[in-house]
Write a protein that holds these residues in place. Structure first.
Motif, PDB file in Angstrom:
ATOM      1  N   GLU A  48       0.838  -1.205   0.000  1.00 33.02           N
ATOM      2  CA  GLU A  48       0.000   0.000   0.000  1.00 33.02           C
ATOM      3  C   GLU A  48       0.872   1.254   0.000  1.00 33.02           C
ATOM      4  N   ARG A  49       1.955   1.237   0.788  1.00 33.64           N
ATOM      5  CA  ARG A  49       2.853   2.388   0.790  1.00 33.64           C
ATOM      6  C   ARG A  49       3.449   2.609  -0.599  1.00 33.64           C
ATOM      7  N   GLN A  50       3.852   1.516  -1.258  1.00 32.82           N
ATOM      8  CA  GLN A  50       4.430   1.641  -2.600  1.00 32.82           C
ATOM      9  C   GLN A  50       3.412   2.206  -3.584  1.00 32.82           C
ATOM     10  N   ALA A  51       2.178   1.740  -3.510  1.00 35.83           N
ATOM     11  CA  ALA A  51       1.134   2.239  -4.411  1.00 35.83           C
ATOM     12  C   ALA A  51       0.891   3.734  -4.184  1.00 35.83           C
ATOM     13  N   LEU A  52       0.889   4.145  -2.919  1.00 39.87           N
ATOM     14  CA  LEU A  52       0.676   5.562  -2.614  1.00 39.87           C
ATOM     15  C   LEU A  52       1.869   6.410  -3.060  1.00 39.87           C
ATOM     16  N   GLU A  75      -2.608  11.521   0.782  1.00 37.05           N
ATOM     17  CA  GLU A  75      -1.524  12.013   1.631  1.00 37.05           C
ATOM     18  C   GLU A  75      -1.754  11.600   3.080  1.00 37.05           C
ATOM     19  N   ASN A  76      -2.997  11.744   3.540  1.00 37.01           N
ATOM     20  CA  ASN A  76      -3.321  11.339   4.909  1.00 37.01           C
ATOM     21  C   ASN A  76      -3.125   9.836   5.095  1.00 37.01           C
ATOM     22  N   ARG A  77      -3.554   9.075   4.108  1.00 35.29           N
ATOM     23  CA  ARG A  77      -3.402   7.624   4.191  1.00 35.29           C
ATOM     24  C   ARG A  77      -1.925   7.225   4.185  1.00 35.29           C
ATOM     25  N   LEU A  78      -1.121   7.898   3.371  1.00 31.72           N
ATOM     26  CA  LEU A  78       0.308   7.617   3.329  1.00 31.72           C
ATOM     27  C   LEU A  78       0.948   7.904   4.692  1.00 31.72           C
ATOM     28  N   SER A  79       0.550   8.979   5.324  1.00 31.87           N
ATOM     29  CA  SER A  79       1.067   9.292   6.665  1.00 31.87           C
ATOM     30  C   SER A  79       0.707   8.183   7.642  1.00 31.87           C
ATOM     31  N   TYR A  80      -0.524   7.718   7.573  1.00 32.35           N
ATOM     32  CA  TYR A  80      -0.968   6.649   8.470  1.00 32.35           C
ATOM     33  C   TYR A  80      -0.217   5.343   8.188  1.00 32.35           C
ATOM     34  N   VAL A  81      -0.021   5.009   6.917  1.00 31.30           N
ATOM     35  CA  VAL A  81       0.696   3.779   6.555  1.00 31.30           C
ATOM     36  C   VAL A  81       2.135   3.862   7.039  1.00 31.30           C
ATOM     37  N   ARG A  82       2.771   5.009   6.854  1.00 28.27           N
ATOM     38  CA  ARG A  82       4.147   5.180   7.327  1.00 28.27           C
ATOM     39  C   ARG A  82       4.210   5.041   8.844  1.00 28.27           C
ATOM     40  N   GLU A 102      -0.533  12.315  -8.961  1.00 29.51           N
ATOM     41  CA  GLU A 102      -1.967  12.018  -8.828  1.00 29.51           C
ATOM     42  C   GLU A 102      -2.411  11.947  -7.364  1.00 29.51           C
ATOM     43  N   MET A 103      -1.607  12.462  -6.468  1.00 31.14           N
ATOM     44  CA  MET A 103      -1.868  12.344  -5.035  1.00 31.14           C
ATOM     45  C   MET A 103      -2.959  13.314  -4.594  1.00 31.14           C
ATOM     46  N   THR A 104      -3.958  12.804  -3.880  1.00 30.58           N
ATOM     47  CA  THR A 104      -5.014  13.646  -3.316  1.00 30.58           C
ATOM     48  C   THR A 104      -4.716  13.868  -1.828  1.00 30.58           C
ATOM     49  N   ARG A 105      -5.457  14.753  -1.225  1.00 25.48           N
ATOM     50  CA  ARG A 105      -5.288  15.013   0.214  1.00 25.48           C
ATOM     51  C   ARG A 105      -5.590  13.737   1.010  1.00 25.48           C
ATOM     52  N   LYS A 106      -6.593  13.008   0.592  1.00 27.07           N
ATOM     53  CA  LYS A 106      -6.949  11.758   1.260  1.00 27.07           C
ATOM     54  C   LYS A 106      -5.798  10.751   1.151  1.00 27.07           C
TER      55      LYS A 106
END
Length: 148
Positions: free
Chosen positions: A75-79, A93-100, A87-91
């Motif tokens: 999931e991190r790689q996909a984000l 970005e938030n998800r990437l922060s949570y995954v990290r 193509e990154m949306t705010r949602k």
């Protein structure tokens, strides 16, 4: 234990639905009649330290399976692919922060104890260094005072 009596407008002379504190003989009479509600006594929570929270978090994170870790990494790689493609949306970005953050917790569960031990040893050596420097200054001061 605190005692409260639920009163009606007729018995308390106040608007209906309000609670009234009551003491003395009137309270005793209402208590016998079953009109007093007992409030539970709140017991103090035992002191919980940051290290207890850290240990609990590490225990929880260490229970994760290899498949779950792989899913987090995928999931991190996909984000990240979305981010570098623009193509990154705010949602996202938030998800990437949570995954990290989640991956950091998993890594901390694996290596955190060793890192804490290393940190404690560094602190001990820094204290020892400060004590040796202080002792050296005392010796130099004593040596200089004898020379005079």
């Amino acid at each position: 234990m605190s005692k409260l009596r639920l009163a009606t407008a007729e018995t308390a002379g106040i608007p209906s639905g309000q609670l009234v504190l009551q003491y003395g003989e009137e309270r005793a009479a209402d208590q016998e009649a079953g009109n007093i509600f007992e409030l539970p006594t709140v017991k103090p929570i035992p002191k919980i330290t940051a290290s207890s929270h850290k240990a609990a978090g590490r225990l929880n994170a260490s229970a994760i399976s290899v498949e779950e870790i792989k899913a987090w990494l995928d999931e991190r790689q996909a984000l990240l692919d979305k981010k570098f493609a623009g193509e990154m949306t705010r949602k996202d970005e938030n998800r990437l922060s949570y995954v990290r953050w989640s991956l950091d917790r998993i890594e901390d569960a694996k290596y955190g104890g060793n890192m804490d031990d290393l940190e404690n040893r560094v602190v001990m050596y820094e204290r020892l260094l400060a004590e040796v420097r202080s002792f050296t200054k005392q010796i130099e001061a004593a040596s200089n005072s004898r020379r005079k």
